[in-house]
Scaffold this motif. Structure first.
Motif, PDB file in Angstrom:
ATOM      1  N   ARG A 153       0.973   9.668  60.810  1.00  0.00           N
ATOM      2  CA  ARG A 153       1.001   9.323  59.394  1.00  0.00           C
ATOM      3  C   ARG A 153       2.435   9.462  58.889  1.00  0.00           C
ATOM      4  NH1 ARG A 153      -2.187  12.492  58.344  1.00  0.00           N
ATOM      5  NH2 ARG A 153      -1.845  13.943  56.673  1.00  0.00           N
TER       6      ARG A 153
ATOM      7  N   VAL B 112       1.719   7.677  51.394  1.00  0.00           N
ATOM      8  CA  VAL B 112       0.828   8.275  50.402  1.00  0.00           C
ATOM      9  C   VAL B 112       0.900   9.786  50.590  1.00  0.00           C
ATOM     10  CG1 VAL B 112      -1.498   8.398  49.507  1.00  0.00           C
ATOM     11  CG2 VAL B 112      -0.718   6.311  50.624  1.00  0.00           C
TER      12      VAL B 112
ATOM     13  N   PRO C  27      -2.796  14.865  49.950  1.00  0.00           N
ATOM     14  CA  PRO C  27      -3.377  15.652  48.868  1.00  0.00           C
ATOM     15  C   PRO C  27      -3.508  17.139  49.221  1.00  0.00           C
ATOM     16  CG  PRO C  27      -4.820  13.819  49.472  1.00  0.00           C
ATOM     17  CD  PRO C  27      -3.697  13.829  50.444  1.00  0.00           C
ATOM     18  N   VAL C  28      -3.750  17.423  50.486  1.00  0.00           N
ATOM     19  CA  VAL C  28      -3.947  18.823  50.870  1.00  0.00           C
ATOM     20  C   VAL C  28      -2.636  19.597  50.767  1.00  0.00           C
ATOM     21  CG1 VAL C  28      -4.633  20.396  52.687  1.00  0.00           C
ATOM     22  CG2 VAL C  28      -5.840  18.245  52.387  1.00  0.00           C
TER      23      VAL C  28
ATOM     24  N   LEU D  83      -1.767  22.684  48.290  1.00  0.00           N
ATOM     25  CA  LEU D  83      -1.284  23.984  48.753  1.00  0.00           C
ATOM     26  C   LEU D  83      -0.115  24.464  47.898  1.00  0.00           C
ATOM     27  CD1 LEU D  83      -1.612  26.199  50.814  1.00  0.00           C
ATOM     28  CD2 LEU D  83       0.025  25.015  52.271  1.00  0.00           C
TER      29      LEU D  83
ATOM     30  N   ARG E 287     -17.302  30.119  50.094  1.00  0.00           N
ATOM     31  CA  ARG E 287     -16.096  30.473  50.822  1.00  0.00           C
ATOM     32  C   ARG E 287     -15.212  29.245  51.054  1.00  0.00           C
ATOM     33  NH1 ARG E 287     -15.808  34.994  53.938  1.00  0.00           N
ATOM     34  NH2 ARG E 287     -18.031  35.426  53.807  1.00  0.00           N
ATOM     35  N   ARG E 288     -15.833  28.145  51.340  1.00  0.00           N
ATOM     36  CA  ARG E 288     -15.095  26.945  51.716  1.00  0.00           C
ATOM     37  C   ARG E 288     -14.607  26.102  50.549  1.00  0.00           C
ATOM     38  NH1 ARG E 288     -17.734  26.191  57.279  1.00  0.00           N
ATOM     39  NH2 ARG E 288     -19.031  24.347  56.948  1.00  0.00           N
TER      40      ARG E 288
ATOM     41  N   ALA F 275     -12.892  24.104  48.101  1.00  0.00           N
ATOM     42  CA  ALA F 275     -11.497  23.830  47.768  1.00  0.00           C
ATOM     43  C   ALA F 275     -11.473  23.094  46.441  1.00  0.00           C
ATOM     44  CB  ALA F 275     -10.845  22.999  48.867  1.00  0.00           C
TER      45      ALA F 275
ATOM     46  N   ARG G 265     -12.061  35.561  45.368  1.00  0.00           N
ATOM     47  CA  ARG G 265     -11.225  34.384  45.537  1.00  0.00           C
ATOM     48  C   ARG G 265     -10.456  34.040  44.269  1.00  0.00           C
ATOM     49  NH1 ARG G 265     -13.472  29.101  48.076  1.00  0.00           N
ATOM     50  NH2 ARG G 265     -11.331  28.658  47.457  1.00  0.00           N
TER      51      ARG G 265
ATOM     52  N   PRO H 131      -9.114  27.964  51.851  1.00  0.00           N
ATOM     53  CA  PRO H 131      -9.590  26.720  52.464  1.00  0.00           C
ATOM     54  C   PRO H 131      -8.515  25.646  52.523  1.00  0.00           C
ATOM     55  CG  PRO H 131     -10.994  27.361  50.603  1.00  0.00           C
ATOM     56  CD  PRO H 131      -9.861  28.320  50.641  1.00  0.00           C
ATOM     57  N   VAL H 132      -7.649  25.619  51.549  1.00  0.00           N
ATOM     58  CA  VAL H 132      -6.630  24.570  51.525  1.00  0.00           C
ATOM     59  C   VAL H 132      -5.616  24.778  52.635  1.00  0.00           C
ATOM     60  CG1 VAL H 132      -4.834  23.465  50.196  1.00  0.00           C
ATOM     61  CG2 VAL H 132      -6.905  24.241  49.062  1.00  0.00           C
ATOM     62  N   ALA H 133      -5.149  25.994  52.758  1.00  0.00           N
ATOM     63  CA  ALA H 133      -4.177  26.277  53.805  1.00  0.00           C
ATOM     64  C   ALA H 133      -4.805  25.979  55.159  1.00  0.00           C
ATOM     65  CB  ALA H 133      -3.751  27.733  53.728  1.00  0.00           C
TER      66      ALA H 133
ATOM     67  N   ALA I  72      -7.174  23.855  55.737  1.00  0.00           N
ATOM     68  CA  ALA I  72      -7.295  22.410  55.898  1.00  0.00           C
ATOM     69  C   ALA I  72      -5.957  21.814  56.319  1.00  0.00           C
ATOM     70  CB  ALA I  72      -7.767  21.774  54.596  1.00  0.00           C
ATOM     71  N   LEU I  73      -4.893  22.373  55.783  1.00  0.00           N
ATOM     72  CA  LEU I  73      -3.572  21.832  56.104  1.00  0.00           C
ATOM     73  C   LEU I  73      -3.278  21.970  57.596  1.00  0.00           C
ATOM     74  CD1 LEU I  73      -1.051  20.532  54.993  1.00  0.00           C
ATOM     75  CD2 LEU I  73      -0.095  22.797  54.643  1.00  0.00           C
TER      76      LEU I  73
ATOM     77  N   HIS J  37     -11.510  19.296  56.517  1.00  0.00           N
ATOM     78  CA  HIS J  37     -11.774  19.772  55.161  1.00  0.00           C
ATOM     79  C   HIS J  37     -13.211  20.202  54.957  1.00  0.00           C
ATOM     80  CE1 HIS J  37      -8.216  17.148  54.182  1.00  0.00           C
ATOM     81  NE2 HIS J  37      -8.681  16.619  55.285  1.00  0.00           N
TER      82      HIS J  37
ATOM     83  N   ARG K 242      -6.118  10.468  46.071  1.00  0.00           N
ATOM     84  CA  ARG K 242      -6.276  11.915  45.953  1.00  0.00           C
ATOM     85  C   ARG K 242      -7.306  12.531  46.889  1.00  0.00           C
ATOM     86  NH1 ARG K 242      -4.416  12.369  40.060  1.00  0.00           N
ATOM     87  NH2 ARG K 242      -6.365  12.842  38.983  1.00  0.00           N
ATOM     88  N   ALA K 243      -8.181  11.721  47.432  1.00  0.00           N
ATOM     89  CA  ALA K 243      -9.319  12.251  48.185  1.00  0.00           C
ATOM     90  C   ALA K 243      -8.896  13.198  49.308  1.00  0.00           C
ATOM     91  CB  ALA K 243     -10.133  11.106  48.763  1.00  0.00           C
ATOM     92  N   ALA K 244      -9.312  14.442  49.207  1.00  0.00           N
ATOM     93  CA  ALA K 244      -9.033  15.412  50.259  1.00  0.00           C
ATOM     94  C   ALA K 244     -10.319  15.621  51.039  1.00  0.00           C
ATOM     95  CB  ALA K 244      -8.543  16.723  49.653  1.00  0.00           C
TER      96      ALA K 244
ATOM     97  N   ARG L 214      -3.625   5.708  54.800  1.00  0.00           N
ATOM     98  CA  ARG L 214      -3.849   7.152  54.893  1.00  0.00           C
ATOM     99  C   ARG L 214      -4.510   7.544  56.205  1.00  0.00           C
ATOM    100  NH1 ARG L 214      -6.538  10.351  50.227  1.00  0.00           N
ATOM    101  NH2 ARG L 214      -6.232  11.838  51.902  1.00  0.00           N
ATOM    102  N   HIS L 215      -4.868   6.560  57.000  1.00  0.00           N
ATOM    103  CA  HIS L 215      -5.591   6.819  58.249  1.00  0.00           C
ATOM    104  C   HIS L 215      -6.873   7.584  57.983  1.00  0.00           C
ATOM    105  CE1 HIS L 215      -2.238   5.522  60.846  1.00  0.00           C
ATOM    106  NE2 HIS L 215      -1.515   5.955  59.849  1.00  0.00           N
TER     107      HIS L 215
END
Lengths: 359, 359
Positions: free
Chosen positions: A2, A47, A50-51, A55, A113-114, A116, A138, B50-52, B54-55, B60, B114-116, B138-139
């Motif tokens: 990407r 693009v 978003p993640v 962050l 927990r998950r 986001a 959290r 969760p964001v970190a 996901a990164l 996600h 924006r879709a994560a 965005r693949h």
DNA sequence: CTGTTAGCGCCTTCAG
DNA sequence: CTGAAGGCGCTAACAG
């Protein structure tokens, strides 16, 4: 691979910062640099991720809804649908997405927990719950819908006890003696510890008060409290189980459901048994879902503003996020008497012939 | 401040790696270290961000649904609800959340940006669209529902042309001459360029074929194509506009809606005008939403498996994510003739007295 | 006006 | 069995 901001920077011969500004704060850089950068952005099809953005900014552009049941079950209940639609209104206003978070393999806590999201809404989660604890850890702002108000937690709901009292009083005023109550019991929910249990308790308390007022009690033998899923199918099953067992003389003359969705099932069950509503059986519900007034006969129920609940809860959660102090909300609910409730027939039940139906 | 993995590491006197292993791969470290770490995790209330996560992992735990309209409008359409429920089934199986992404201030493309999420579903987005392009950049694996199949894009839908043809043939077979078509036009959607337009075109083509077969044409004066929103209110408005204008002799004898949701509105409009269905007006719809068969009279419509569409589309998107080769899907649709359609009355319309209604 | 430099919080090869 | 170090992609102080 990407294309990332670094690729654009390299290709344009500028730093990542400049690219970032070109995209997020165009005023801050010279027009020509900006145009050149944007041209390359377009050309390479860049693009921003978003993640990665979330962050660093700490913003996700989404609000979450923690569901006590799988999505397909939840949306089978028109009342929950209304709540979700209300949340959707607030999302629309604020340009946010809505993430529905069902229990992950049965575990609601795992979903919490998950999540986001920027803020969270829960259905029927009370204070002191494992989930509430986790969300606090959290530092995730959240608001409960149909949970229980408490100091450390904001809730949006109605006065369930009072509403239930009013509904049962109406039934008793009509002269009903044998009554079946379809109760949304925690046992039938995905998240036993929390789902709907508080609301169910409060409503039972309200029913109880109505009985007590007439020197009767909820645990008398002619009153049956039957657990039910909040769906048409659940209501049908529970009603059939209730009506098919025992002799007809001992059959209830009224069914009071804690959800219109379940009341719908009661209609269906009665129809299939050739029991006519309200002549032979009164049916009442809770929620006043859109179809309630379109049924034949239209359903007597407690109207509660599902959509408003959702919209306001979402707004409160966002206010919490913004750091405002907010307190819980008790919305107005009211008894709506329609055609599905009537005085019980005095004599023994006579099942009329089933009306012919098209197709 | 929120507690991070670093805090745990420091407090436990181990490295971040060890903490990570204790949580994600417990087998890899000694039992005692693990227990000690986990104890501290519990004590300090650490929840991995969760964001970190996901990164770094690139996962996600959510699948997205790009909606052509705001959430509250979308869910007002029971057919869309069914689709969402179907997606929910797949989410349940895979332990995923579902993010609903409405246009951001009118811009669907912005929502796509924006879709994560791990994979995306779209409603009515065709190939070559700006949105399709973006998702490719965005693949992001995605599958269209009710869009248009193409080489570079997988779609799940029905044969809209054929279904529409069948429906209109039924109406024409009954002998109707003056017909109003409630069409889901792009103009009334939030995302003009893409929303539903392909489906609408295909259905019009199907109608057209049915007319042509009898030497008639869609653009004849006695056929009216009226744009409509896919909602009860939209259907009511469109129907009223259609029936109130002009003299009764020129009034259509049949209304064919491209969505049951709109057909519901047609029922409401007819009832309020004292026009009886099907005696004075035939009504037909599209989708076969759950209430369709419960209406009075039950609605003639095209049944299409909304829930299955959603479930299969989600499964395909996930397969795409997994790298499998998948192709588009055409699901089965069928005409369901019920009581809302009948031969037109030969004489002039006679509005019967409005039936008395309870409450 | 633009570039340098740090992180954001986590996972994950690679050594030790 | 555990630690060090790098990097995911981006934004945002802070210099220049």
């Amino acid at each position: 691979m990407r294309v990332t901001i670094k690729d654009i920077a390299k290709r344009a011969g500028v730093s990542k910062t400049t690219v970032s500004f070109a995209l997020n704060d165009p005023e801050r850089i010279s027009a020509e640099t900006r145009d050149r950068v944007l041209a390359i952005v377009a050309e390479m099809g860049y693009v921003p991720d978003p993640v990665a953005r979330a962050l660093t900014t700490g913003r996700h552009g989404a609000i979450g809804l923690l569901l006590p049941q799988p999505i397909h079950e939840a949306l089978a209940n028109p009342y929950l649908c209304e709540i979700v639609r209300g949340i959707g209104e607030t999302c629309e206003e604020r340009g946010l997405a809505l993430t529905m978070l069902p229990p992950v393999r049965g575990a609601l806590i795992e979903a919490a927990r998950r999540a986001a999201v920027d803020a969270l809404l829960t259905i029927g989660v009370g204070p002191g719950t494992e989930v509430a604890e986790l969300l606090r850890k959290r530092h995730l702002p959240f608001v409960a819908i149909d949970g229980l108000a408490a100091d450390n937690m904001v809730n949006v709901g109605i006065d369930d006890e009072a509403a239930a009292y009013e509904l049962m009083r109406h039934i008793l005023d009509l002269g009903h003696e044998r009554i079946a109550i379809l109760a949304l019991m925690p046992e039938v929910c995905a998240a036993p510890a929390s789902c709907f249990s508080r609301v169910c308790e409060l409503r039972l308390a309200g029913f109880s008060r109505a009985f007590a007022e007439r020197g009767r009690a909820l645990d008398a033998p002619e009153i049956r409290v039957v657990p039910v899923e909040g769906s048409l199918e659940g209501g049908r099953r529970a009603t059939l189980a209730c009506l098919e067992s025992g002799d007809r003389a001992a059959m209830p003359t009224a069914i009071v459901a804690m959800a219109d969705a379940a009341a719908l099932g009661a209609y269906a069950a009665c129809r299939s048994l050739g029991i006519s509503v309200p002549a032979d059986m009164s049916i009442a519900g809770f929620d006043d879902i859109p179809q309630a007034s379109l049924l034949d006969p239209p359903l007597t129920t407690i109207r509660q503003p599902g959509s408003e609940k959702g919209a306001k809860a979402a707004a409160l959660a966002l206010a919490l996020l913004a750091g405002d102090a907010v307190s819980h909300l008790v919305l107005r609910a009211e008894l709506v008497v329609r055609g599905s409730t009537a005085a019980p027939r005095s004599g023994p039940l006579q099942a009329p012939p089933v009306a012919p139906r098209l197709q």
